[in-house]
Design a protein around this motif. Structure first.
Motif, mmCIF file in Angstrom:
data_model
loop_
_atom_site.group_PDB
_atom_site.id
_atom_site.type_symbol
_atom_site.label_atom_id
_atom_site.label_comp_id
_atom_site.label_asym_id
_atom_site.label_seq_id
_atom_site.Cartn_x
_atom_site.Cartn_y
_atom_site.Cartn_z
ATOM 1 N N GLU B 140 0.819 -1.213 0.000
ATOM 2 C CA GLU B 140 0.000 0.000 0.000
ATOM 3 C C GLU B 140 0.852 1.262 0.000
ATOM 4 O OE1 GLU B 140 -3.321 0.689 -0.162
ATOM 5 O OE2 GLU B 140 -3.427 -1.423 -0.786
ATOM 6 N N ASP B 141 1.984 1.184 0.714
ATOM 7 C CA ASP B 141 2.809 2.385 0.860
ATOM 8 C C ASP B 141 4.021 2.400 -0.068
ATOM 9 O OD1 ASP B 141 3.991 0.258 2.168
ATOM 10 O OD2 ASP B 141 4.754 1.460 3.846
ATOM 11 N N THR B 142 4.026 1.502 -1.089
ATOM 12 C CA THR B 142 5.137 1.510 -2.052
ATOM 13 C C THR B 142 4.992 2.722 -2.962
ATOM 14 O OG1 THR B 142 5.063 -0.910 -2.077
ATOM 15 C CG2 THR B 142 6.334 0.172 -3.822
ATOM 16 N N ILE B 143 6.055 3.532 -3.049
ATOM 17 C CA ILE B 143 5.953 4.696 -3.944
ATOM 18 C C ILE B 143 6.857 4.590 -5.168
ATOM 19 C CG2 ILE B 143 5.135 6.346 -2.210
ATOM 20 C CD1 ILE B 143 8.069 7.365 -2.020
ATOM 21 N N LEU B 144 7.906 3.752 -5.076
ATOM 22 C CA LEU B 144 8.872 3.700 -6.183
ATOM 23 C C LEU B 144 9.425 2.287 -6.347
ATOM 24 C CD1 LEU B 144 10.831 5.235 -8.223
ATOM 25 C CD2 LEU B 144 12.404 5.456 -6.304
ATOM 26 N N VAL B 145 9.499 1.858 -7.627
ATOM 27 C CA VAL B 145 10.168 0.602 -7.957
ATOM 28 C C VAL B 145 11.300 0.962 -8.921
ATOM 29 C CG1 VAL B 145 9.918 -1.688 -8.995
ATOM 30 C CG2 VAL B 145 7.981 -0.658 -7.774
ATOM 31 N N GLY B 164 6.709 -3.174 -15.781
ATOM 32 C CA GLY B 164 5.971 -1.910 -15.868
ATOM 33 C C GLY B 164 4.473 -2.158 -15.919
ATOM 34 N N ASN B 165 4.098 -3.197 -16.631
ATOM 35 C CA ASN B 165 2.688 -3.582 -16.757
ATOM 36 C C ASN B 165 2.072 -3.920 -15.404
ATOM 37 O OD1 ASN B 165 0.632 -3.857 -18.530
ATOM 38 N ND2 ASN B 165 1.715 -5.359 -19.814
ATOM 39 N N VAL B 166 2.806 -4.711 -14.636
ATOM 40 C CA VAL B 166 2.350 -5.127 -13.309
ATOM 41 C C VAL B 166 2.097 -3.893 -12.438
ATOM 42 C CG1 VAL B 166 3.206 -6.137 -11.149
ATOM 43 C CG2 VAL B 166 3.413 -7.408 -13.293
ATOM 44 N N ARG B 171 -1.642 0.200 -10.040
ATOM 45 C CA ARG B 171 -2.099 1.593 -9.892
ATOM 46 C C ARG B 171 -3.553 1.723 -10.317
ATOM 47 N NH1 ARG B 171 3.228 4.278 -12.295
ATOM 48 N NH2 ARG B 171 2.181 3.940 -14.281
ATOM 49 N N GLN B 172 -3.897 1.070 -11.433
ATOM 50 C CA GLN B 172 -5.274 1.163 -11.924
ATOM 51 C C GLN B 172 -6.258 0.577 -10.915
ATOM 52 O OE1 GLN B 172 -4.867 -0.691 -15.744
ATOM 53 N NE2 GLN B 172 -4.077 1.186 -16.687
ATOM 54 N N GLU B 173 -5.883 -0.613 -10.380
ATOM 55 C CA GLU B 173 -6.767 -1.246 -9.390
ATOM 56 C C GLU B 173 -6.997 -0.339 -8.190
ATOM 57 O OE1 GLU B 173 -5.035 -4.970 -8.268
ATOM 58 O OE2 GLU B 173 -5.202 -5.725 -10.336
ATOM 59 N N LYS B 174 -5.909 0.317 -7.771
ATOM 60 C CA LYS B 174 -6.006 1.163 -6.578
ATOM 61 C C LYS B 174 -6.528 2.558 -6.914
ATOM 62 C CE LYS B 174 -4.033 -1.919 -3.933
ATOM 63 N NZ LYS B 174 -4.679 -2.534 -2.774
ATOM 64 N N GLY B 175 -6.594 2.864 -8.215
ATOM 65 C CA GLY B 175 -7.056 4.191 -8.620
ATOM 66 C C GLY B 175 -6.168 5.326 -8.137
#
Lengths: 212, 399
Positions: B140-145, B164-166, B171-175
């Motif tokens: 939930e709190d991941t901001i950077l990969v 990148g797709n993953v 992001r889409q799921e979490k909006g």
């Protein structure tokens, strides 16, 4: 290490011509077919995990107790190979050192004969004096002169790298005040992390002793 | 004596066509792009043109590029700059154990000194990170990969677009607009297309010195809308995100170099892959007790990384150097830290295997004759060093 370190003339070859000569033409190394039984003492120091391992085979004349033959094998970098080669020359030249003389051989003596080594290489790659003392003890053990076996005047802290409390003291005096810096200088604990708590304690001790 | 340069992953020579476009900016067109006169305008136009050219190849907008001093600075700005500007959103970062130190040490700094949490993904034995690993590590709190496109030591090519797709799906799921995805693509510039849309990356690092361009210049692609905190202060250049008078000649040269290598991707890859394979197979066939580090095929067309058991890399590197062959090693002895390669250790190999690793990286000038010369020179040198070594590495590490 930023990248895989690159070949860099100015860095690689701050090796002197004497170092290069011994590196490219090592003296007295132990051939694979050599007969180990003709030697009456062996010594060992280091492990490949630390980046350096050294074994020596020594022949001592029992009447004069001088070193008549000294062969070696080294796993290590250019300066490790060159310093071992030089040490093998030093202990056998001019009729050979007596065991008592050989016991006094210091890494600084080997480095001097090589015309110097890069600072960073000195502590970790000049190991031959330690292997030599190991072999001297082995000779006395085999010849029954157990009273002459000298446990290192200094306490060995890491059985693998054979780094002593004195080595750590020197490193701290040289400015290495953290375990990482001491490891950079001595490789203590790299192949044997179990000794690290003891090393930390010593660093604290010597820091307080010398720097308050 | 022959001179065979096989260290292109360290740096490449400057392409003469690149030098040509740089020279005017080192001579008569020396103006400061911020100056309000003709010479200044000339320099500013040159930078704008370079920016547009690089942006077009990346499939980005010109205002999404920042010019920096190096790949290292771009990586630092991406990691430190993004994490610091967005730490109110979350304080978790994901990276891999085999990143370049420019990413790894920046991330470790954030972890040690600035209260971030970091997940370090372990590669498999061949040096690959999977999209599933990334998916499992997302929080939930991941901001950077940050995962590199191709590894500088072992050449392994990571599935960047799948990763990148993953992240995009998450992001889409979490909006929401985070986590963002950074990739260091410095080693990949000459070998595959770098379209930021297709790669699904939000931040991307490239530099001049690995693509037959100048040293001392890098680019960070920053997708529009992404906030960064600058590392430097003191001027409006690069929208204030990277102040300092621009390295105009370097920027112009980098743009030209990028056009040239990206225009020649397929041809150069097709030329180098057989040479690479010849070298790998030749070494494996003629020298016992060796191990190829990194995946056999999912690797850069120019990368060969081999561990020679029982010997130490620096010694072999110097013997090769004396024979006119220029390589590099993951051995501790050539590093300032005296630790062997973190990449080879991360593959699960013991220290002695890392100490004996040697990297050959091919390039424009590499010929079949060069490879033949290496294959002829190498075996006796390895044999000589083995004959003076007391070490016999267990065969389970090279079988």
């Amino acid at each position: 290490m930023a990248d895989v370190s690159s070949r860099d003339k100015t860095q690689s070859w701050f090796y002197t011509d004497i170092v290069k000569d011994h590196f490219f033409h090592p003296r007295n190394f132990m051939h694979e077919q050599a007969d180990e039984t003709q030697y009456n003492a062996i010594g060992k120091v280091g492990s490949p995990a630390c980046g350096d391992e050294l074994r020596v085979w020594m022949k001592v004349d029992p009447t004069t107790e001088r070193i008549t033959d000294f062969h070696w094998r080294t796993f290590g970098c250019g300066s490790a190979i060159a310093s071992t080669s030089m040490a093998s020359v030093m202990v056998t030249e001019n009729g050979g050192m007596t065991l008592e003389q050989a016991r006094q051989l210091k890494p600084q003596d080997i480095m001097e004969r090589l015309g110097g080594l890069p600072q960073r290489k000195f502590h970790c790659s000049v190991l031959c004096d330690k292997a030599l003392r190991d072999a001297i003890n082995d000779y006395y053990r085999r010849s029954g002169q157990t009273d002459k076996i000298l446990v290192e005047a200094f306490r060995i802290i890491d059985q693998v790298s054979k780094v002593t409390d004195h080595d750590i003291e020197e490193a701290v005096l040289d400015g290495a005040h953290t375990i990482e810096l001491v490891q950079q200088k001595t490789k203590v604990g790299i192949g044997n992390p179990s000794c690290l708590p003891a090393v930390e304690e010593l660093i604290r001790f010597y820091k307080e002793k010398y720097f308050g | 004596m022959p001179s065979v340069y096989l260290d292109h992953a360290a740096t490449t020579p400057l392409d003469p066509r690149v030098l040509e476009v740089m020279l005017p900016y080192l001579k008569d067109r020396f103006g400061n792009p911020s100056s309000f006169h003709t010479l200044g305008k000339q320099a500013k136009d040159a930078i704008d043109e370079a920016r547009s050219s690089i942006a077009e190849i990346l499939g980005a907008r010109p205002d999404e590029l920042l010019f920096t001093s190096s790949g290292t600075e771009s990586d630092n700005l991406a990691v430190l700059g993004y994490a610091r500007a967005n730490q109110k959103t979350g304080k978790h970062l994901i990276t891999s154990l085999i990143e370049h130190h420019a990413v790894l040490e920046a991330v470790m700094h954030l972890e040690k000194k600035e209260g971030f949490q970091v997940t370090y993904l372990s590669p498999d034995k061949e040096g690959l990170i999977t999209p599933e690993q990334v998916a499992r590590a997302l929080r939930e709190d991941t901001i950077l990969v940050s995962i590199m496109a191709a590894n500088n030591e072992i050449g392994t090519i990571q599935p960047i677009s799948e990763i990148g797709n993953v992240i995009q799906k998450f992001r889409q799921e979490k909006g929401r607009a985070w986590p963002v995805f950074h990739t260091d693509a410095c080693q990949a510039t000459g070998f595959f297309p770098l379209n930021v849309e297709k790669l699904h990356v939000d931040l991307l690092t490239i530099n001049g010195s690995k693509m037959y361009g100048p040293k001392g210049v890098g680019v960070l692609y920053v997708k529009r809308g992404i906030k960064l905190q600058p590392l430097l202060f003191g001027g409006p250049q690069e929208r204030g995100l990277r102040p300092g008078t621009e390295h105009v000649a370097g920027i112009v040269g980098m743009a030209r170099a990028f056009e040239l290598v990206q225009g020649d991707l397929q041809h150069e890859s097709e030329r180098l892959i057989p040479l690479r394979d010849e070298l790998i197979e030749g070494i494996i066939k003629t020298i016992p007790k060796v191990r190829l580090n990194g995946h056999r095929t999912k690797r850069l067309p120019n990368n060969v990384n081999i561990s020679f058991m029982d010997i130490e890399g620096e010694a072999l590197l110097l013997y090769l150097d004396a024979a006119g062959i220029f390589s590099s090693t993951g051995s501790a002895c050539t590093s300032a830290s005296l630790d062997p390669s973190h990449v080879i250790l991360a593959l699960g190999m013991p220290y002695e295997v890392a100490h004996g690793s040697l990297r050959f990286t091919l390039g424009h000038a590499t010929t079949k004759e060069d490879i033949a010369y290496v294959l002829e020179t190498l075996p006796p040198l390895v044999a000589k060093l083995r004959s003076i070594s007391p070490v016999r590495v267990d065969e389970k590490y090279f079988r």
